[in-house]
Design an enzyme around this catalytic site. Structure first.
Site, short mmCIF file in Angstrom:
data_model
loop_
_atom_site.label_atom_id
_atom_site.label_comp_id
_atom_site.label_asym_id
_atom_site.label_seq_id
_atom_site.Cartn_x
_atom_site.Cartn_y
_atom_site.Cartn_z
N ARG A 147 0.80 -1.22 0.00
CA ARG A 147 0.00 0.00 0.00
C ARG A 147 0.84 1.27 0.00
NH1 ARG A 147 -5.44 -0.94 3.66
NH2 ARG A 147 -6.18 -2.80 2.56
N ASP A 176 -15.35 10.28 8.22
CA ASP A 176 -14.37 9.22 8.05
C ASP A 176 -12.97 9.82 8.20
OD1 ASP A 176 -14.67 6.18 6.83
OD2 ASP A 176 -12.69 7.03 6.46
#
Length: 284
Positions: free
Chosen positions: A47, A155
Site C-alpha cells: 500500500r 471518516d
C-alpha cells in the site's frame, strides 16, 4: 536504465525493515487506533509503494527517514493514513439493522414527536452506509409524513469522502439496493460508463467531514438521535474500543440508538446502553 525505471525497480523489490515497520505501526496506532501486527507487513509495503513514488523516495528507508527524521509527518500523515485504512463497504450491508430502523426506531421517534432526526455514520467510508440510511429514512418520511432527518457522514480517509461527496458508484456496487429504493439511484445516460449516481435529494441530506475517532474531541455539533459505527472497531484493541464507544455515547442523546457491526461487541465495557436488538443499543 533511466532514473525513473531504477526507482521503480528499487521500490518493487525493497522491503520495510523491522525497525521501520515498528515505527510505522506505532504511529498508525497512536494516530488512528488501527492495530498493525507483523502479519500485515507485506500488506503495508504494497500500500505504501505508491506513496514512495509520489514523494520521490526510492526505498522505504528513505521514505521513513523523511517521515521520522525530516519532519515529513506533518505533510504526509493524511496520505499515509489514507493508504493504510481499509474501506470495505456495501449498500444495505447487514440489512437487519435497517429493518429494525424501519420497524422500531423511526416509529418511536415519530410517536415521540421528533420532527428532525440527527443521524451520524461515524465511519462512512465511500458513502454506502449514510446513503442507505437516507433511503430508509426518506421512504419512511414519505409514507408516514415525517420525521425529517439530516445525516453526517464522517471518516478518517479523505479519499473515501471525495467518493461519498460525488455519490457516483459502479452499478455492481448498487446491486444490493432493493427494488423499492431503486428510484433513488440514477443510471448514467451513457450506458457504457456502467455507473449510477445517488439522487440529488438524498445527497442534499448528507453532510461530510473528516474525523479521527482517536481525536481528542468530536466536533460534530449537537448530540445525535442515532449513530452507526459499524465494522470499524474490529480494527481496534479493547482499550481503544472502550475509548471510542464512550465518546460516541457522549454524542448520543438520551434515548438515542447506537448500531455496531454484527461481528463487534461491547461486552466488558461499561456504557450507558441497554441492548434492544442484536448489536443495537439504546442510551439510558
Amino acid at each position: 536504465m533511466s532514473q525513473a525505471a531504477r526507482q521503480e525497480t528499487a521500490s518493487t523489490v525493497d522491503q520495510i525493515s523491522a525497525r521501520n515497520f515498528e515505527r510505522l505501526a506505532r504511529y498508525i496506532y497512536d494516530y488512528s487506533g488501527i492495530k498493525m501486527p507483523s502479519s500485515k507487513r507485506t500488506m503495508l509495503e504494497g500500500r505504501l509503494r505508491r506513496r514512495l513514488r509520489t514523494t520521490g523516495h526510492a526505498t522505504f528507508d528513505g521514505y521513513c527517514d523523511y517521515l521520522f527524521k525530516d519532519d515529513g509527518l506533518e505533510a504526509e500523515s493524511v496520505f499515509l493514513i489514507d493508504a493504510v485504512t481499509t474501506n470495505k463497504t456495501d449498500f444495505f450491508r447487514e440489512p437487519r439493522h435497517f429493518d429494525y430502523m424501519t420497524s422500531h426506531v423511526l416509529p418511536e421517534f415519530k410517536s415521540a414527536g421528533v420532527r428532525r432526526i440527527r443521524a451520524w455514520s461515524a465511519a462512512c467510508s465511500t458513502g454506502a452506509e449514510p446513503y442507505t440510511m437516507a433511503m430508509v429514512m426518506q421512504r419512511y418520511a414519505d409514507e408516514q409524513g415525517g420525521p425529517d432527518y439530516e445525516i453526517l457522514g464522517a471518516d478518517l480517509s479523505t479519499d473515501v469522502l471525495e467518493t461519498a461527496l460525488r455519490g457516483v458508484y459502479p452499478n455492481e456496487m448498487l446491486t444490493p439496493v432493493p427494488a423499492e429504493y431503486r428510484h433513488w439511484v440514477m443510471s448514467a445516460k451513457d450506458k457504457t460508463r456502467r455507473e449510477s449516481r445517488i439522487h440529488p435529494a438524498l445527497r442534499a441530506k448528507l453532510s461530510l467531514a473528516r474525523l479521527n475517532l482517536m481525536g481528542d474531541s468530536y466536533a460534530v455539533g449537537e448530540p445525535f438521535d442515532m449513530i452507526m459505527c459499524r465494522n470499524v472497531m474490529i480494527y481496534f484493541d479493547k482499550p481503544t474500543q472502550a475509548k471510542v464507544l464512550k465518546r460516541l455515547c457522549e454524542r448520543l442523546k438520551r434515548g438515542g440508538y447506537l448500531f455496531i457491526g454484527h461481528s463487534e461487541s461491547i461486552t466488558g465495557i461499561e456504557l450507558p446502553l441497554v441492548t434492544v436488538a442484536n448489536t443495537v443499543f439504546r442510551k439510558t
